[in-house]
Design an enzyme around this catalytic site. Structure first.
Site, PDB file in Angstrom:
ATOM      1  N   GLY A   1       0.817  -1.214   0.000  1.00  0.00           N
ATOM      2  CA  GLY A   1       0.000   0.000   0.000  1.00  0.00           C
ATOM      3  C   GLY A   1       0.854   1.269   0.000  1.00  0.00           C
TER       4      GLY A   1
ATOM      5  CG  ASP B   1       6.404  -6.331  -2.767  1.00  0.00           C
ATOM      6  OD1 ASP B   1       6.041  -5.255  -2.248  1.00  0.00           O
ATOM      7  OD2 ASP B   1       5.935  -7.443  -2.439  1.00  0.00           O
TER       8      ASP B   1
ATOM      9  CG  PHE C   1       7.874   1.312   3.545  1.00  0.00           C
ATOM     10  CD1 PHE C   1       9.029   2.092   3.587  1.00  0.00           C
ATOM     11  CD2 PHE C   1       6.700   1.858   4.031  1.00  0.00           C
ATOM     12  CE1 PHE C   1       9.009   3.383   4.089  1.00  0.00           C
ATOM     13  CE2 PHE C   1       6.667   3.153   4.535  1.00  0.00           C
ATOM     14  CZ  PHE C   1       7.822   3.915   4.567  1.00  0.00           C
TER      15      PHE C   1
ATOM     16  CB  SER D   1       1.793  -4.454   6.620  1.00  0.00           C
ATOM     17  OG  SER D   1       0.836  -4.780   5.641  1.00  0.00           O
TER      18      SER D   1
ATOM     19  CE1 TYR E   1       3.316  -5.173  10.781  1.00  0.00           C
ATOM     20  CE2 TYR E   1       1.990  -3.862  12.286  1.00  0.00           C
ATOM     21  CZ  TYR E   1       2.810  -3.947  11.187  1.00  0.00           C
ATOM     22  OH  TYR E   1       3.147  -2.814  10.486  1.00  0.00           O
TER      23      TYR E   1
ATOM     24  CE  LYS F   1       6.547  -3.528  10.760  1.00  0.00           C
ATOM     25  NZ  LYS F   1       7.492  -3.382   9.626  1.00  0.00           N
TER      26      LYS F   1
ATOM     27  CB  SER G   1      -3.978   5.484  10.559  1.00  0.00           C
ATOM     28  OG  SER G   1      -4.114   4.805  11.791  1.00  0.00           O
ATOM     29  CB  SER G   2       0.116   6.240   6.205  1.00  0.00           C
ATOM     30  OG  SER G   2       0.504   7.296   5.358  1.00  0.00           O
TER      31      SER G   2
END
Lengths: 274, 274, 274, 274, 274, 274
Positions: free
Chosen positions: D23, D43, D80, D84, D145, D149, D174-175
């Site tokens: 995303g 990716d 990234f 996620s 998760y 992190k 929260s993007s």
């Protein structure tokens, strides 16, 4: 407890500005005039004739008797005098250590009650640029010069604890017309913001012994004035005005360069050698 | 990483004790002998003949060239020299500020790597007796003397940050044969405990820049050495041995006497006058 | 709210000791017997026959199904299993990361309510030996091994926040018959003190999620258990019993040796190379 | 120490963006082009053809050899990649724990010096929404998760302590294009602010190991970036633009709903079950 | 500043003990006699005849005029009067809130300068048993009773800030002949230690406004008196003497019982109901 | 976890505003109407007829039975009732201590879940004007009135710990049409900002037990709301609008005037006399 606005004219009768012939002294000479009927200017060098509303006194701060006379009749002091770069220890001691001892002895005798002491970021220059400091952070001088500024801060603390004489120690960042290198994007203090900070420090109802960082509203900073919001200082300028001078594509000292690691910048390359 | 016990003889080749003719200097003169092949003793006054295992150097710490010679060949320093009571500023500056600047410049040249600096509780004497301090507490000097001790602590911090020279600053309480007044029940440091503290400070594997309070295991204290337990200092004596000297039924300074309010005691009555 | 002493026999029905064939596992095997009717012992290697009051289960912690069976009927866990030295990342991940994930999933299923997790000082090994740490200090792993211990501490925190399962993480110093080098004078934990610490951690009325440093009453220490005095752990031994092994006159790694600067000692020389 | 602006062209030769098909990866793909001559995109899924100025590498982060090749010639990394969302432990371990271990081993070999690690608010999700956190707050993962992190943050800390490799860990809120529920009014990070935060993190002269919260200038927040102002990040957007979506008269989860009590929101309902 | 031991006889002329007929009042009645020529005893109930060296005054603390007379000629107060268990709000307000207001008004009029206020652990009873508190911890009353003790502490703070009247607030744990349950193993204060604490609080040269926890040298504790070591209080007893009463094999309230989670114990089951 | 906007009409069914006939009560009467279908107004004095959407109840807060009826059917409370100036202790106790005890007992019975308590800066008025306070700072009441506000804060804390009833304690500065003296330049809270703060406190998803300072965006301040940014309160007004009323050239109380030294201002001249 009524607070009638009774006083007329300027707030102080006589303010003393030491170091008046120095870089910041010249900047301040006219800007501080609204604050006092008379501005007394002193420096170790000759400053020529006094202008209207001024008194000029040539004075070596290491000479106690002269300093005692210098302070007579002074309501408030802006102490910008002394050595302002790194030098061998003895001249720094004479000007900045003996000088500040003489100054406080003299202003105590004179009954002066408010002092603004031009301290420096070099009092904390051995902190890292990834640390956030405030008024309570331990000092970490980065030079003999920085050591002398720590000494001045402690002398003013002593006179506050003992005699109630109030001092604001301003740890000035980089007060120049514009940032001269990338580091100064963090430490920049515009002349207008410097002036406003001095005004706040002089006119706050009570300051006790306050340590404040002298910086504009820059984007990247290492210092936080949160603890001294009683001063009411709100910078209006910012180094972001000069961001174009230091584009991302330019080359800068490496992240592990000593001048990048520590807040004191190139002062860490001066002084006693490695 | 094997740690074979290979070395023989005494741990240091040459330790320098400054202020060797002073009160604590005399106490330490023989006690430190086991730690070095040679003990170099210096003072501003004449100390007579050297005894076995000693070298004696008469030296004014304000004289840089002499101090540079004094440090030659020195592994470690116990710096007890300088003025140890309140005086006018200039003699304190000469002995304790210029003196310490000369000392660090000299020991840096000499390659000395470990320093014990006799600091003082008067570096924090304007804290209240109801406050608990530790190594991170801000300094609050109570006299010109206290100011000079803060300066020495900062000079040693600077040489640590810049050159990695390790110093233990010992904020000595009251190191006398016995407590001379009620206040010293809190600040008492026996000679044996002083000696043990110096031993710990010299032989700890690493000290960086450490600030430790010099006190015995007294019942009522204002200082906490919790943060510097890496030194391994465990006092064996206590002022409670002398509790009978100060019975509850005796008369003491009132709770609101300045010497009761502040940790610095009678130093608050000396110095520049109220 | 009356607290009648009604229970008879041993406090727990079944305690699981993982890593029972390891160095500390062997030390603990008999010492923990008074605490439970049955002690279940597990290890990845063969442990031979069970003795009276024991159950023996050979088990690879990376195998979830086996671990789930291992925990059935278990009241409390002493988790000493997994890799205990520096190794490449993948075997550490299997044993210490996947292993601890399996363990908590299994003990949650089994309804186990109290866990003692053998963490390590290597979870904080990149702190300096001049720093004092407590239960709130940030982790600073010094190795893949140390990283895996931080992971285990966080996994146990997660199961506490989510399910209320209580864990005591013991950051064990150096638990050997005697200190093997000067550094261990600070980190030494005698077998008796280890056992007593485990007893306190198992029987304290409530532990929530507690982090405690496993060390004896040594003179020089870097860790302070002040914040977790609810455990009631009072060490009885001290490395000072072994002071004669490391006299002041011996030669040790230099103050600026990486194993002297940082708490982790020689683990800083293992792992991915400089 | 002169800082001539000598460099020309883009600041970096090659930046690697992992998770480029995710995303946020898609959002960033074009936005980061001005920062490097070449943007390498990786990716685990196929990304089709590279566009101008791009290199595309399909890569499973759990495969060490591939990751080592992936990092060759890379100046800086925006990490990234990985899982996620909440999942069972083993896939998270492969992608986010083994993946990050491989990544740091590879970038250390490659000589990469600056990393931006996409961490998450779920590293601290078990703090309450009435608590204010900063970079020093203890982690409180709210899921497997979140645990992964925390692990990534600690791995980056380890590589900084050991090798001086600088990482900025961005705990992203929260993007999304807009807040999808009331909670996101506090955690919202606009795409423009995310991009600016990454730019600051890449181009700050020194970042050491920095933890920063990724959020816009929202009215109600739980995180304070005060301690990391050295980054110079000043968000320009705010969730208040979307206040009309969540009027006071709407119905929300109750104050004692677990998703209202804790910062992690609905992640607390995923993962191992109650 | 000489501290000649001139005074003779008992240290105080007249000490007032309120609540003299209560549990601790009876314990203290004879123990405090060495400290004053006259001990004035007051309680709301009849106490019979005064013994030698005593004065007895029956007094309701809610009656201001009587309280003003009660304090006449009093040097120091040990305030143990009022309600000491949970009750409906109004009787607690009369005895412990109006009572303490009357007491301070009266002792200010009388010129009394030192007060010992029997506060309670119920002022902080809603802290968890896994937390370590000190004199600076926020109050968390667990009952109306606890609220009234917080009020008393604040009233004494007010009189100190305004008039300089010194008070030591003793947050008494469980002062009984022996611990009555497992919780009291942490909160136990022996009668001898209570007496010694009061002695320290009365005779310390200066106490300002001090908050101290009243507990013996127990193994498991929740409170740390580190910050108030100026009192010089060193407990001699410990609940470990009674460890046999609460063996590991006994049954106790569960870890998630409200009386185990919170420091206040069974007070959390009294008061306004759930 | 979908957050559909389903509710219609006003957010609350019935809000109670106590002290509705007082200075701030009158200001708020109409401003709070959008928040509830019905606003219940109470005061000890007669308020005349209810307007549309209002209910009016004359009520003495010291009368428990009446207060219990007052709270019936109330969703949320804005508690502005009671004494708001310094007075002798007993009337303050009746209105502000017994009153608040009755209020919480009643609202607990009524099932009310959110309370806004009008606390005051006089709860912390004995802090100095050179100190920066936040929600965690210790209270320092400057009057009986201030003591009663500390009591109310603690009562609300108790009901939160025990029953989960959420309260926001607003330590209101000086909420008047404009600053009446220099001190109020620091403490000014405009009516619009007060209203917005109450709105935030009522509609934040969760507040737990929050302490917030009620002040506008003034230049010079003594309080920092950083820790309670979860409320989302952003003041829009500032006392700087009124700076011309207090020019630097005016005469103010001296720096060592008690009303300048302490935050409480002239409250320090009221109350029990010096």
């Amino acid at each position: 407890m009524t607070q009638a606005v009774q006083k007329v004219g300027k707030p102080f009768k006589r303010i003393l500005l030491t170091g008046a012939a120095g870089g910041l002294g010249k900047v301040l000479r006219d800007r501080i005039k609204p604050w006092a009927d008379v501005v007394r200017l002193s420096d170790v060098v000759d400053m020529g004739e006094a202008r209207e509303g001024e008194e000029i006194v040539q004075c070596d701060l290491a000479d106690k008797e002269t300093v005692i006379k210098l302070l007579e009749g002074v309501d408030a002091v802006l102490h910008f005098g002394g050595v302002s770069t790194e030098k061998p220890f003895e001249p720094i001691m004479q000007a900045n250590i003996l000088g500040v001892a003489n100054l406080y002895e003299a202003l105590h005798k004179a009954g002066t009650k408010r002092v603004i002491f031009a301290s420096s970021n070099h009092a904390i220059g051995y902190h890292r640029t990834t640390e956030m400091l405030d008024a309570n952070s331990p000092t970490r001088p980065d030079s003999y010069y920085g050591l002398s500024k720590v000494f001045g801060e402690q002398m003013s603390r002593y006179y506050y604890d003992r005699f109630g004489i109030e001092t604001v120690c301003v740890r000035i960042g980089s007060s120049f017309p514009e940032p001269a290198n990338k580091r100064m994007m963090s430490t920049y203090l515009s002349y207008d913001d410097l002036t406003e900070l001095l005004r706040c420090a002089l006119f706050a109802p009570r300051v006790g012994h306050t340590i404040v960082y002298g910086m504009s509203d820059n984007d990247s900073v290492w210092w936080d004035n949160r603890l001294v919001a009683h001063l009411g200082f709100k910078p209006k300028d910012s180094s972001r005005t000069f961001a174009h001078l230091f584009p991302d594509s330019a080359e800068f000292p490496a992240p592990d360069d000593v001048t990048t690691i520590y807040q004191g910048g190139k002062f860490l390359l001066d002084g006693p050698q490695y």
